[in-house]
Write an enzyme that holds these catalytic residues in place. Structure first.
Site, PDB file in Angstrom:
ATOM      1  N   ALA A 130       0.820  -1.209   0.000  1.00  0.00           N
ATOM      2  CA  ALA A 130       0.000   0.000   0.000  1.00  0.00           C
ATOM      3  C   ALA A 130       0.855   1.261   0.000  1.00  0.00           C
ATOM      4  O   ALA A 130       0.330   2.356   0.191  1.00  0.00           O
ATOM      5  CB  ALA A 130      -0.920  -0.005   1.222  1.00  0.00           C
ATOM      6  N   ASN A 198       1.822  -2.261   8.204  1.00  0.00           N
ATOM      7  CA  ASN A 198       2.730  -3.117   7.436  1.00  0.00           C
ATOM      8  C   ASN A 198       3.598  -2.254   6.533  1.00  0.00           C
ATOM      9  O   ASN A 198       4.770  -2.556   6.302  1.00  0.00           O
ATOM     10  CB  ASN A 198       1.921  -4.099   6.578  1.00  0.00           C
ATOM     11  CG  ASN A 198       1.236  -5.138   7.422  1.00  0.00           C
ATOM     12  OD1 ASN A 198       1.879  -6.017   7.980  1.00  0.00           O
ATOM     13  ND2 ASN A 198      -0.077  -5.029   7.559  1.00  0.00           N
ATOM     14  N   HIS A 228      -0.585   8.095   3.641  1.00  0.00           N
ATOM     15  CA  HIS A 228       0.780   7.885   4.137  1.00  0.00           C
ATOM     16  C   HIS A 228       1.698   8.945   3.510  1.00  0.00           C
ATOM     17  O   HIS A 228       1.698   9.094   2.283  1.00  0.00           O
ATOM     18  CB  HIS A 228       1.305   6.501   3.745  1.00  0.00           C
ATOM     19  CG  HIS A 228       0.388   5.373   4.129  1.00  0.00           C
ATOM     20  ND1 HIS A 228       0.151   5.004   5.431  1.00  0.00           N
ATOM     21  CD2 HIS A 228      -0.353   4.532   3.370  1.00  0.00           C
ATOM     22  CE1 HIS A 228      -0.679   3.969   5.457  1.00  0.00           C
ATOM     23  NE2 HIS A 228      -1.014   3.672   4.218  1.00  0.00           N
TER      24      HIS A 228
HETATM   25  N1  LIG Z   1       1.928  -4.814   3.007  1.00  0.00           N
HETATM   26  C1  LIG Z   1       0.920  -3.962   2.883  1.00  0.00           C
HETATM   27  O1  LIG Z   1       1.081  -2.879   2.290  1.00  0.00           O
HETATM   28  C2  LIG Z   1      -0.405  -4.286   3.446  1.00  0.00           C
HETATM   29  C3  LIG Z   1      -0.599  -5.449   4.139  1.00  0.00           C
HETATM   30  N2  LIG Z   1      -1.833  -5.761   4.645  1.00  0.00           N
HETATM   31  C4  LIG Z   1      -1.947  -7.029   5.403  1.00  0.00           C
HETATM   32  O2  LIG Z   1      -2.290  -8.072   4.496  1.00  0.00           O
HETATM   33  C5  LIG Z   1      -2.971  -9.124   5.205  1.00  0.00           C
HETATM   34  C6  LIG Z   1      -4.255  -9.484   4.460  1.00  0.00           C
HETATM   35  O3  LIG Z   1      -5.075  -8.332   4.373  1.00  0.00           O
HETATM   36  P1  LIG Z   1      -6.600  -8.441   3.854  1.00  0.00           P
HETATM   37  O4  LIG Z   1      -6.687  -9.294   2.668  1.00  0.00           O
HETATM   38  O5  LIG Z   1      -7.112  -7.061   3.799  1.00  0.00           O
HETATM   39  O6  LIG Z   1      -7.264  -9.195   5.095  1.00  0.00           O
HETATM   40  P2  LIG Z   1      -8.671  -9.939   5.131  1.00  0.00           P
HETATM   41  O7  LIG Z   1      -9.051  -9.983   6.562  1.00  0.00           O
HETATM   42  O8  LIG Z   1      -9.611  -9.337   4.147  1.00  0.00           O
HETATM   43  O9  LIG Z   1      -8.303 -11.389   4.599  1.00  0.00           O
HETATM   44  C7  LIG Z   1      -7.560 -12.329   5.357  1.00  0.00           C
HETATM   45  C8  LIG Z   1      -8.100 -13.698   4.988  1.00  0.00           C
HETATM   46  O10 LIG Z   1      -7.302 -14.699   5.627  1.00  0.00           O
HETATM   47  C9  LIG Z   1      -8.194 -15.758   5.992  1.00  0.00           C
HETATM   48  N3  LIG Z   1      -7.607 -16.622   6.998  1.00  0.00           N
HETATM   49  C10 LIG Z   1      -7.495 -16.435   8.334  1.00  0.00           C
HETATM   50  N4  LIG Z   1      -6.961 -17.506   8.928  1.00  0.00           N
HETATM   51  C11 LIG Z   1      -6.719 -18.401   7.944  1.00  0.00           C
HETATM   52  C12 LIG Z   1      -6.206 -19.728   7.921  1.00  0.00           C
HETATM   53  N5  LIG Z   1      -5.799 -20.329   9.022  1.00  0.00           N
HETATM   54  N6  LIG Z   1      -6.118 -20.368   6.726  1.00  0.00           N
HETATM   55  C13 LIG Z   1      -6.512 -19.775   5.596  1.00  0.00           C
HETATM   56  N7  LIG Z   1      -7.033 -18.514   5.542  1.00  0.00           N
HETATM   57  C14 LIG Z   1      -7.127 -17.852   6.711  1.00  0.00           C
HETATM   58  C15 LIG Z   1      -9.435 -15.035   6.487  1.00  0.00           C
HETATM   59  O11 LIG Z   1     -10.552 -15.886   6.483  1.00  0.00           O
HETATM   60  C16 LIG Z   1      -9.554 -13.925   5.436  1.00  0.00           C
HETATM   61  O12 LIG Z   1     -10.328 -14.337   4.339  1.00  0.00           O
HETATM   62  C17 LIG Z   1      -3.218  -8.577   6.614  1.00  0.00           C
HETATM   63  O13 LIG Z   1      -2.254  -9.092   7.507  1.00  0.00           O
HETATM   64  C18 LIG Z   1      -3.038  -7.075   6.441  1.00  0.00           C
HETATM   65  O14 LIG Z   1      -2.646  -6.436   7.638  1.00  0.00           O
HETATM   66  C19 LIG Z   1      -2.908  -4.962   4.417  1.00  0.00           C
HETATM   67  C20 LIG Z   1      -2.754  -3.788   3.738  1.00  0.00           C
HETATM   68  C21 LIG Z   1      -1.484  -3.316   3.238  1.00  0.00           C
HETATM   69  O1  LIG Z   2      -3.633  -0.120   3.242  1.00  0.00           O
HETATM   70  C1  LIG Z   2      -2.941   0.711   3.847  1.00  0.00           C
HETATM   71  O2  LIG Z   2      -3.039   1.932   3.643  1.00  0.00           O
HETATM   72  C2  LIG Z   2      -1.852   0.297   4.751  1.00  0.00           C
HETATM   73  C3  LIG Z   2      -2.137  -0.807   5.638  1.00  0.00           C
HETATM   74  O3  LIG Z   2      -3.245  -1.153   5.938  1.00  0.00           O
HETATM   75  C4  LIG Z   2      -0.998  -1.519   6.223  1.00  0.00           C
HETATM   76  O4  LIG Z   2       0.132  -1.076   6.046  1.00  0.00           O
HETATM   77  O5  LIG Z   2      -1.207  -2.546   6.865  1.00  0.00           O
END
Ligand SMILES: NC(=O)C1=CN([C@@H]2O[C@H](COP(=O)(O)OP(=O)(O)OC[C@H]3O[C@@H](n4cnc5c(N)ncnc54)[C@H](O)[C@@H]3O)[C@@H](O)[C@H]2O)C=CC1
Ligand SMILES: O=C([O-])CC(=O)C(=O)O
Length: 276
Positions: A130, A198, A228
């Site tokens: 992001a 993250n 951000h």
């Molecule tokens: N690096 C970056 O820039 C960003 C990272 N993130 C992170 O990415 C990750 C995913 O974010 P989203 O897709 O928005 O979350 P989300 O909550 O929409 O999806 C996560 C999925 O993982 C599934 N899950 C949970 N436990 C599980 C298991 N044991 N086995 C299989 N599936 C399982 C859930 O049911 C859900 O469908 C989060 O940790 C979030 O903080 C989010 C935004 C930005």
């Molecule tokens: O989506 C965003 O703006 C950032 C975010 O949630 C993350 O870093 O986990």
């Protein structure tokens, strides 16, 4: 449950852990076609909930337990909650496979996975996610970066339930003006806001590390996007970057995050690669 993947010889087999806001978009992109890549397996928490989505794909992948993806795929994309990170990444990198990590905050408490990957010829790939400009931060870090400062502002809905807010009993529900919740290192921020910063951890790993990268986190009822802003001071350049992310169906997660992973996947077999 077994799917009907159309694996072609020589194609990179990709698995996705977690079909939430990010994972479903990546699965759809792979199913629609990314050159040289095949979606071969997914892990979900509740298969019944995802039956329609998976069944609706042109080539439905296998559904496997989360810790078995690394056995069948060349590259595992982690997009589950951060507490599942180890279960997803360890089996992949210890077999010399690659893991794309979006819950990068979770990597700080599991940094031995990097050593495990190194020892076994595996790789851990962190997308820009992001954020913006990790190419410039990477480049500047070849020289000397003096400081990296970041300010994150999120709508109240995107911060609810963060451990820092809960543990400190902070009421953000009735905010009328922006409130600075936190100021400190990216490492500390990741503990207090594991689903929110993250990006700060990715920034820190691209640059001067989680202890020297500074971040403020604001709950801001005046914004509708995840905002951000970053200031970098280095011996090669000074730069300011900003991004205003439209939240996805998960208000904590910006829409561009999944697109960033898809862009990274496209680079795996691309002939022309632009950007570092
Ligand atoms: N690096 C970056 O820039 C960003 C990272 N993130 C992170 O990415 C990750 C995913 O974010 P989203 O897709 O928005 O979350 P989300 O909550 O929409 O999806 C996560 C999925 O993982 C599934 N899950 C949970 N436990 C599980 C298991 N044991 N086995 C299989 N599936 C399982 C859930 O049911 C859900 O469908 C989060 O940790 C979030 O903080 C989010 C935004 C930005
Ligand atoms: O989506 C965003 O703006 C950032 C975010 O949630 C993350 O870093 O986990």
């Amino acid at each position: 449950m077994t799917g009907t993947t159309s694996a072609k010889p020589g194609e990179l087999q990709v698995a996705i852990a977690g079909l939430g806001s990010i994972g479903t978009k990546i699965a759809t992109a792979l199913d629609q076609g990314i050159d040289g890549l095949t979606l071969s397996a997914v892990a979900v928490r509740d298969p019944a909930k995802h039956q329609d989505f998976i069944g609706g794909l042109r080539h439905p992948p296998k559904i496997l337990p989360i810790d078995q993806l690394g056995e069948v795929a060349d590259l595992v994309v982690e997009c589950a909650p951060s507490h599942q990170l180890r279960a997803i990444v360890e089996p992949a990198v210890k077999r010399g496979k690659a893991a794309v990590v979006v819950s990068v905050g979770g990597l700080l408490d599991n940094f031995d996975l990097v050593d495990l990957a190194r020892a076994n010829g595996g790789r851990i790939l962190v997308p820009t996610g992001a954020l913006i400009g990790l190419d410039a931060v990477n480049a500047a870090s070849i020289g000397t970066i003096h400081s990296v400062r970041m300010v994150t502002r999120k709508p109240v809905d995107g911060l609810k339930g963060a451990p820092f807010i809960v543990q400190n009993n902070i009421d953000i529900d009735n905010l009328r003006e922006p409130l600075k919740l936190f100021e400190g290192s990216a490492r500390e921020a990741a503990k207090g806001f594991p689903a929110n910063v993250n990006v700060a951890v990715a920034l820190s790993l691209a640059g001067i590390g989680p202890d020297r990268t500074q971040i403020q986190v604001w709950a801001d009822p005046t914004v509708t996007r995840n905002v951000h802003r970053i200031e970098v001071e280095a011996d090669s350049a000074r730069f300011s970057m900003g991004i205003e992310n439209i939240p996805s169906e998960n208000p904590k997660t910006g829409l561009i995050t999944a697109l960033s992973v898809i862009a990274l996947l496209k680079k795996q077999r691309a002939t022309l690669c632009v950007g570092t």
